[in-house]
Design an enzyme around this catalytic site. Structure first.
Site, PDB file in Angstrom:
ATOM      1  N   GLY A   1       7.608   7.976 -10.838  1.00  0.00           N
ATOM      2  CA  GLY A   1       6.178   8.359 -10.764  1.00  0.00           C
ATOM      3  C   GLY A   1       6.160   9.632 -10.177  1.00  0.00           C
ATOM      4  O   GLY A   1       5.192  10.004  -9.095  1.00  0.00           O
ATOM      5  N   ALA A   2       6.872  10.474 -10.563  1.00  0.00           N
ATOM      6  CA  ALA A   2       6.925  11.905  -9.712  1.00  0.00           C
ATOM      7  C   ALA A   2       5.905  13.099 -10.362  1.00  0.00           C
ATOM      8  O   ALA A   2       5.849  13.919  -9.813  1.00  0.00           O
ATOM      9  CB  ALA A   2       8.297  12.470 -10.388  1.00  0.00           C
TER      10      ALA A   2
ATOM     11  N   ARG B   1       3.856  10.646 -18.260  1.00  0.00           N
ATOM     12  CA  ARG B   1       2.852  11.796 -18.945  1.00  0.00           C
ATOM     13  C   ARG B   1       3.854  13.032 -19.261  1.00  0.00           C
ATOM     14  O   ARG B   1       4.075  13.817 -18.359  1.00  0.00           O
ATOM     15  CB  ARG B   1       1.849  12.012 -18.082  1.00  0.00           C
ATOM     16  CG  ARG B   1       0.750  10.725 -17.785  1.00  0.00           C
ATOM     17  CD  ARG B   1      -0.231  11.242 -16.980  1.00  0.00           C
ATOM     18  NE  ARG B   1       0.322  11.037 -15.227  1.00  0.00           N
ATOM     19  CZ  ARG B   1      -0.459  11.027 -14.443  1.00  0.00           C
ATOM     20  NH1 ARG B   1      -1.896  11.225 -14.627  1.00  0.00           N
ATOM     21  NH2 ARG B   1      -0.042  10.842 -13.132  1.00  0.00           N
TER      22      ARG B   1
ATOM     23  N   TYR C   1      -2.319  -7.496  -5.784  1.00  0.00           N
ATOM     24  CA  TYR C   1      -1.706  -6.196  -5.450  1.00  0.00           C
ATOM     25  C   TYR C   1      -0.832  -6.541  -4.016  1.00  0.00           C
ATOM     26  O   TYR C   1       0.361  -6.039  -3.891  1.00  0.00           O
ATOM     27  CB  TYR C   1      -2.936  -5.326  -5.299  1.00  0.00           C
ATOM     28  CG  TYR C   1      -2.047  -3.936  -4.572  1.00  0.00           C
ATOM     29  CD1 TYR C   1      -1.424  -3.248  -5.378  1.00  0.00           C
ATOM     30  CD2 TYR C   1      -2.600  -3.587  -3.335  1.00  0.00           C
ATOM     31  CE1 TYR C   1      -0.839  -1.779  -4.821  1.00  0.00           C
ATOM     32  CE2 TYR C   1      -1.714  -2.505  -2.846  1.00  0.00           C
ATOM     33  CZ  TYR C   1      -1.088  -1.614  -3.601  1.00  0.00           C
ATOM     34  OH  TYR C   1      -0.375  -0.511  -2.923  1.00  0.00           O
TER      35      TYR C   1
ATOM     36  N   LYS D   1       3.181  -6.150  -3.248  1.00  0.00           N
ATOM     37  CA  LYS D   1       3.755  -5.170  -2.181  1.00  0.00           C
ATOM     38  C   LYS D   1       4.396  -6.139  -1.162  1.00  0.00           C
ATOM     39  O   LYS D   1       5.484  -5.486  -0.411  1.00  0.00           O
ATOM     40  CB  LYS D   1       2.410  -4.345  -1.410  1.00  0.00           C
ATOM     41  CG  LYS D   1       2.110  -3.218  -2.505  1.00  0.00           C
ATOM     42  CD  LYS D   1       3.339  -2.070  -2.799  1.00  0.00           C
ATOM     43  CE  LYS D   1       2.895  -0.995  -3.615  1.00  0.00           C
ATOM     44  NZ  LYS D   1       3.903  -0.152  -3.945  1.00  0.00           N
TER      45      LYS D   1
ATOM     46  N   VAL E   1      -3.781   6.399   1.775  1.00  0.00           N
ATOM     47  CA  VAL E   1      -3.594   7.793   1.284  1.00  0.00           C
ATOM     48  C   VAL E   1      -4.443   8.321   0.248  1.00  0.00           C
ATOM     49  O   VAL E   1      -4.637   7.378  -0.612  1.00  0.00           O
ATOM     50  CB  VAL E   1      -2.135   7.790   0.956  1.00  0.00           C
ATOM     51  CG1 VAL E   1      -1.443   9.187   0.518  1.00  0.00           C
ATOM     52  CG2 VAL E   1      -1.135   7.017   1.831  1.00  0.00           C
TER      53      VAL E   1
ATOM     54  N   GLU F   1      -4.391   9.732  -6.161  1.00  0.00           N
ATOM     55  CA  GLU F   1      -4.936   8.969  -7.473  1.00  0.00           C
ATOM     56  C   GLU F   1      -5.183   7.414  -7.390  1.00  0.00           C
ATOM     57  O   GLU F   1      -5.566   6.769  -8.332  1.00  0.00           O
ATOM     58  CB  GLU F   1      -4.057   9.295  -8.867  1.00  0.00           C
ATOM     59  CG  GLU F   1      -4.282  10.996  -9.150  1.00  0.00           C
ATOM     60  CD  GLU F   1      -3.596  11.150 -10.473  1.00  0.00           C
ATOM     61  OE1 GLU F   1      -2.892  10.321 -11.110  1.00  0.00           O
ATOM     62  OE2 GLU F   1      -3.455  12.318 -10.929  1.00  0.00           O
ATOM     63  N   PHE F   2      -4.594   6.916  -6.369  1.00  0.00           N
ATOM     64  CA  PHE F   2      -4.350   5.464  -6.184  1.00  0.00           C
ATOM     65  C   PHE F   2      -5.644   4.592  -6.631  1.00  0.00           C
ATOM     66  O   PHE F   2      -5.820   3.819  -7.329  1.00  0.00           O
ATOM     67  CB  PHE F   2      -3.713   5.022  -4.814  1.00  0.00           C
ATOM     68  CG  PHE F   2      -3.674   3.797  -4.341  1.00  0.00           C
ATOM     69  CD1 PHE F   2      -2.606   2.904  -5.039  1.00  0.00           C
ATOM     70  CD2 PHE F   2      -5.012   2.974  -4.084  1.00  0.00           C
ATOM     71  CE1 PHE F   2      -2.746   1.411  -4.607  1.00  0.00           C
ATOM     72  CE2 PHE F   2      -4.860   1.746  -3.457  1.00  0.00           C
ATOM     73  CZ  PHE F   2      -3.721   0.953  -3.936  1.00  0.00           C
TER      74      PHE F   2
END
Length: 253
Positions: free
Chosen positions: A9-10, A35, A153, A157, A186, A189-190
């Protein structure tokens, strides 16, 4: 050769922030993302800015066979990975269990749990012969508490939290460190991903308070990785000052 960090996810958020701080500290980077255009752009930027080298791995961690092929294609000298940052993850939807979208459930489980496992199995087997390495799993306050409509979700986690503890046990004999980093709110884009592109709804999540930013988490990750060899930070829970629990926040700001 310089030390190597592999980051999933860089191309955005915490993963991109980690790429910068590790490159700044002389690490060469294996950047894993879905992407292609963003992956190439970020890799070239990091190489130019920090005089490091990168390997670009275009892969979706949910797709086991393609992921295995992509990782097999990494040159042998790059497989001496010192740090793995299991950052790729997401949330989709915010519905009660009876109204949940099962496609969203599959996406979260396949990414946050199964994808993390697929990557970890490969990279831990690269680390074991070297009797060293550090795996950093990005969890969440959602892995410590369950909140309304967070159901699946939160479950994924919680799984990351359990897997981090299990990895610490299983890899102990190989001198491989394992750390769980569990952020609160945080601003990345979450929330945009969770609300499927609804930027206004995502922005309202952080209205009236100052959330953490990706650099805050990357800084914490660098801290745990840069400890002496005999020190392992097992887990870290990081919250903005304005957030006390998963749901209790002070929006007086």
């Amino acid at each position: 050769m310089s030390k190597i960090a592999l980051i999933t996810g860089a191309t955005s958020g915490i993963g991109e922030a980690c790429a910068h701080i590790f490159a700044q500290n002389g690490y060469n980077l294996i950047l894993v993302a879905r992407r292609a255009d963003r992956l190439a752009k970020i890799a070239h930027h990091l190489e130019a800015k920090y005089a490091i080298t990168t390997q670009q791995v275009l892969a979706d961690i949910r797709e086991k066979e393609n992921l295995n092929k992509a990782f097999e294609a990494i040159p042998a000298e790059w497989k001496k990975v010192d740090v793995l940052i299991n950052n790729a993850g997401l949330s989709q939807g915010l519905d009660p269990i009876d109204k949940g979208n099962t496609d969203d459930w599959d996406t979260m489980i396949d990414t946050n749990v199964k994808g993390l496992l697929y990557v970890t199995k490969i990279v831990s087997n690269w680390m074991i012969p070297n009797k060293s390495g550090h795996i950093v799993n990005i969890g969440s306050i959602a892995g410590q508490e369950v909140y309304p409509n967070g159901n699946v979700y939160c479950a994924t986690k919680h799984a990351v939290d359990a897997l981090s503890k299990a990895m610490r046990i299983d890899l102990l004999q190989h001198d491989i460190k394992v750390t769980a980093i569990n952020p609160g709110m945080v601003e990345t884009e979450f929330s945009v991903v969770r609300f499927k592109g609804d930027a206004e709804r995502a922005k309202n999540v952080y209205a009236g308070l100052e959330p953490l930013i990706a650099d805050d988490i990357a800084d914490a990750i660098w801290y745990v990785v840069s400890r002496p060899k005999h020190v392992n930070i097992n887990d870290m829970l990081i919250m903005p000052t304005a957030q006390a629990t998963a749901t209790l926040v002070n929006r007086a700001g």
